[in-house]
Design an enzyme around this catalytic site. Structure first.
Site, PDB file in Angstrom:
ATOM      1  N   ARG A 117      37.112  35.920  44.949  1.00  0.00           N
ATOM      2  CA  ARG A 117      36.889  36.458  46.293  1.00  0.00           C
ATOM      3  C   ARG A 117      36.144  35.456  47.171  1.00  0.00           C
ATOM      4  O   ARG A 117      36.457  35.316  48.365  1.00  0.00           O
ATOM      5  CB  ARG A 117      36.130  37.786  46.187  1.00  0.00           C
ATOM      6  CG  ARG A 117      36.986  38.906  45.659  1.00  0.00           C
ATOM      7  CD  ARG A 117      36.218  40.129  45.188  1.00  0.00           C
ATOM      8  NE  ARG A 117      37.159  41.132  44.701  1.00  0.00           N
ATOM      9  CZ  ARG A 117      36.826  42.211  44.012  1.00  0.00           C
ATOM     10  NH1 ARG A 117      35.545  42.431  43.710  1.00  0.00           N
ATOM     11  NH2 ARG A 117      37.756  43.062  43.601  1.00  0.00           N
TER      12      ARG A 117
ATOM     13  N   GLN B 265      47.288  32.765  70.190  1.00  0.00           N
ATOM     14  CA  GLN B 265      47.333  33.302  71.552  1.00  0.00           C
ATOM     15  C   GLN B 265      46.970  32.228  72.576  1.00  0.00           C
ATOM     16  O   GLN B 265      47.606  32.111  73.629  1.00  0.00           O
ATOM     17  CB  GLN B 265      46.375  34.484  71.666  1.00  0.00           C
ATOM     18  CG  GLN B 265      46.400  35.206  73.006  1.00  0.00           C
ATOM     19  CD  GLN B 265      47.663  36.039  73.195  1.00  0.00           C
ATOM     20  OE1 GLN B 265      48.355  36.337  72.228  1.00  0.00           O
ATOM     21  NE2 GLN B 265      47.961  36.408  74.425  1.00  0.00           N
TER      22      GLN B 265
ATOM     23  N   GLU C 151      43.018  39.629  45.836  1.00  0.00           N
ATOM     24  CA  GLU C 151      41.686  39.573  45.212  1.00  0.00           C
ATOM     25  C   GLU C 151      40.871  40.843  45.511  1.00  0.00           C
ATOM     26  O   GLU C 151      39.640  40.811  45.576  1.00  0.00           O
ATOM     27  CB  GLU C 151      40.894  38.329  45.661  1.00  0.00           C
ATOM     28  CG  GLU C 151      41.652  37.015  45.603  1.00  0.00           C
ATOM     29  CD  GLU C 151      41.890  36.504  44.206  1.00  0.00           C
ATOM     30  OE1 GLU C 151      42.190  37.346  43.331  1.00  0.00           O
ATOM     31  OE2 GLU C 151      41.811  35.291  43.989  1.00  0.00           O
TER      32      GLU C 151
ATOM     33  N   ASN D 197      40.597  44.397  51.528  1.00  0.00           N
ATOM     34  CA  ASN D 197      39.335  44.496  52.254  1.00  0.00           C
ATOM     35  C   ASN D 197      38.836  45.929  52.335  1.00  0.00           C
ATOM     36  O   ASN D 197      37.640  46.165  52.509  1.00  0.00           O
ATOM     37  CB  ASN D 197      39.479  43.865  53.641  1.00  0.00           C
ATOM     38  CG  ASN D 197      39.462  42.344  53.560  1.00  0.00           C
ATOM     39  OD1 ASN D 197      39.420  41.774  52.469  1.00  0.00           O
ATOM     40  ND2 ASN D 197      39.489  41.682  54.704  1.00  0.00           N
ATOM     41  N   GLU D 198      39.732  46.891  52.180  1.00  0.00           N
ATOM     42  CA  GLU D 198      39.286  48.281  52.074  1.00  0.00           C
ATOM     43  C   GLU D 198      38.514  48.495  50.767  1.00  0.00           C
ATOM     44  O   GLU D 198      37.474  49.180  50.743  1.00  0.00           O
ATOM     45  CB  GLU D 198      40.491  49.220  52.147  1.00  0.00           C
ATOM     46  CG  GLU D 198      41.149  49.303  53.531  1.00  0.00           C
ATOM     47  CD  GLU D 198      41.986  48.070  53.882  1.00  0.00           C
ATOM     48  OE1 GLU D 198      42.279  47.877  55.074  1.00  0.00           O
ATOM     49  OE2 GLU D 198      42.350  47.299  52.960  1.00  0.00           O
TER      50      GLU D 198
ATOM     51  N   ARG E  41      29.276  51.450  47.607  1.00  0.00           N
ATOM     52  CA  ARG E  41      28.649  51.930  46.363  1.00  0.00           C
ATOM     53  C   ARG E  41      27.258  51.357  46.176  1.00  0.00           C
ATOM     54  O   ARG E  41      26.347  52.035  45.718  1.00  0.00           O
ATOM     55  CB  ARG E  41      29.528  51.540  45.170  1.00  0.00           C
ATOM     56  CG  ARG E  41      30.768  52.402  45.002  1.00  0.00           C
ATOM     57  CD  ARG E  41      31.641  51.874  43.895  1.00  0.00           C
ATOM     58  NE  ARG E  41      32.829  52.685  43.712  1.00  0.00           N
ATOM     59  CZ  ARG E  41      33.912  52.305  43.019  1.00  0.00           C
ATOM     60  NH1 ARG E  41      33.916  51.097  42.441  1.00  0.00           N
ATOM     61  NH2 ARG E  41      34.947  53.108  42.899  1.00  0.00           N
TER      62      ARG E  41
END
Length: 379
Positions: free
Chosen positions: A240, A334, A361, A364-365, A373
């Site tokens: 991560r 952009q 990995e 993101n949720e 936690r």
């Protein structure tokens, strides 16, 4: 942490030179041709990038996680897809280095650290993504061997790599029934799915790995039975961090391209770079990357120190870093206007490559679940 000494500068500069010389000039062609440049990746091994935080006794570089995230950021400025694969390879090597016995380390790691052999990480299965502990690939004991049967999904490098670390079920349902195995890619009973057609990461293959009673010696099991899920999750802590670093490198490359583009592009008689509104956009992009980098280095230091809060810090760094890198790259597209949408400018490739970093990995949720936690547990 924030002022690099001479050795740290040398490590970072070596990675940047590799990216500038060998990755960046070829990245668009590799992407277009869906070419996995094994020859170039092996050159990274000669610079010590095949075992960045692996023991020196088996050919590793013996560096810190803090050094690693700096290396991966620089590699990703040249090509995020290749940098991300090298991260995965390092995760495989680290799992063997950390959980393997002496025979396993001496058998597998010299080839992996030199990158004469390449590794893949095999955890995810069809229908089993975020709930990885629900995997169904089985490993049935048969004398001195195990027979592995199941399907692994989204395996980076599959078909071009030599070694898989496979998580399979040796016991009951849940995380405690999972074990990890080192499996040679040429073992009879292994077959591969087609190279997946993906939005990005075209320069590295992604395939199913199908195991049909694949006979693996019990001597290839990493650690004790039932400890494989813990092994896999601990590997992901570092993974991560590395994928966040790859997002920063991609975002930084996109920002650099944007500054150069705005400096040479004129509208209404003035350089776009002199427009205050666009300068504010650039300032926000730079700030986002710097904030993500600071958190990333903090998390890497915590992992090096085996700090109590290392897991949630790695999750924070992954979530924040991958979001920031993608958002900066998307903003860069952009600011390039219509040219940003053209492949030749290289920005749209960065956007496509970085998008998946918010998913792999651990999505993101799920990173938010990990952090939440830790917050709830402290209440």
């Amino acid at each position: 942490m924030f002022v690099l000494d001479d050795d740290e500068k040398a490590i970072t500069e070596t990675a940047r030179a590799f990216a500038d010389d060998l990755l960046a000039p070829n990245a668009l062609e590799w992407d277009e041709q869906k070419h996995f440049p094994v020859d170039v990746i092996r050159k990274a091994g000669s610079l010590g990038m095949g075992g960045i935080y692996i023991g020196e006794d088996v050919g590793g570089s013996g560096l810190r996680r803090l050094d690693a995230v700096r290396i991966f950021e620089q590699l990703a400025t040249g090509c995020p897809a290749i940098a991300a694969y090298i991260s995965i390879h390092n995760m495989v090597a680290w799992m063997i280095d950390s959980y393997g016995d002496a025979a396993q380390r001496n058998r597998w790691l010299p080839g992996l650290t030199s990158m004469d052999q390449l590794g893949s990480y095999a955890l995810t299965e069809p229908g089993v993504g975020s709930d990885a502990a629900a995997l169904s690939t089985k490993a049935v004991r048969d004398g001195d061997d195990y027979l592995l049967t199941g399907v692994k999904q989204f395996i980076s490098g599959a078909g071009s790599t030599d070694v898989y670390v496979v998580m399979a079920r040796t016991g009951d349902t849940g995380a405690r029934g999972i074990s990890a195995f080192i499996v040679a890619a040429d073992t009879p009973g292994i077959s591969l799915g087609a190279n997946e057609k993906k939005m990005g990461w075209h320069a590295q293959p992604t395939r199913q790995v199908i195991l049909d009673e694949v006979r693996v010696p019990a001597a290839n099991r990493l650690g004790v039975e039932g400890n494989g899920f813990r092994t896999a999750m601990n590997g992901l802590n570092g993974g991560r961090l590395n994928i966040a670093a790859c997002s920063l490198g991609g975002g930084q490359a996109a920002l650099d391209k944007t500054v150069a583009y705005l400096a040479q592009r004129k509208a209404f008689g003035a350089r776009l770079l002199d427009n205050p509104a666009l300068q504010f956009e650039l300032a926000d992009m730079r700030t986002s990357l710097e904030a993500a980098r600071t958190l990333l280095w903090r998390a890497a230091a915590a992992l090096d120190a085996d700090a109590d809060d290392k897991v949630e810090l790695c999750a924070m760094a992954k979530r924040f870093g991958t979001d920031a890198g993608f958002e900066v790259a998307n903003k860069a597209l952009q600011l390039h206007g219509g040219y940003g949408y053209l492949a030749e400018y290289g920005v749209e490739k960065i956007v496509r490559d970085l998008r998946v970093h918010q998913i792999l990995e651990g999505t993101n949720e799920i990173m938010r679940v990990v952090v939440a936690r830790s917050v709830i547990g402290a209440a």
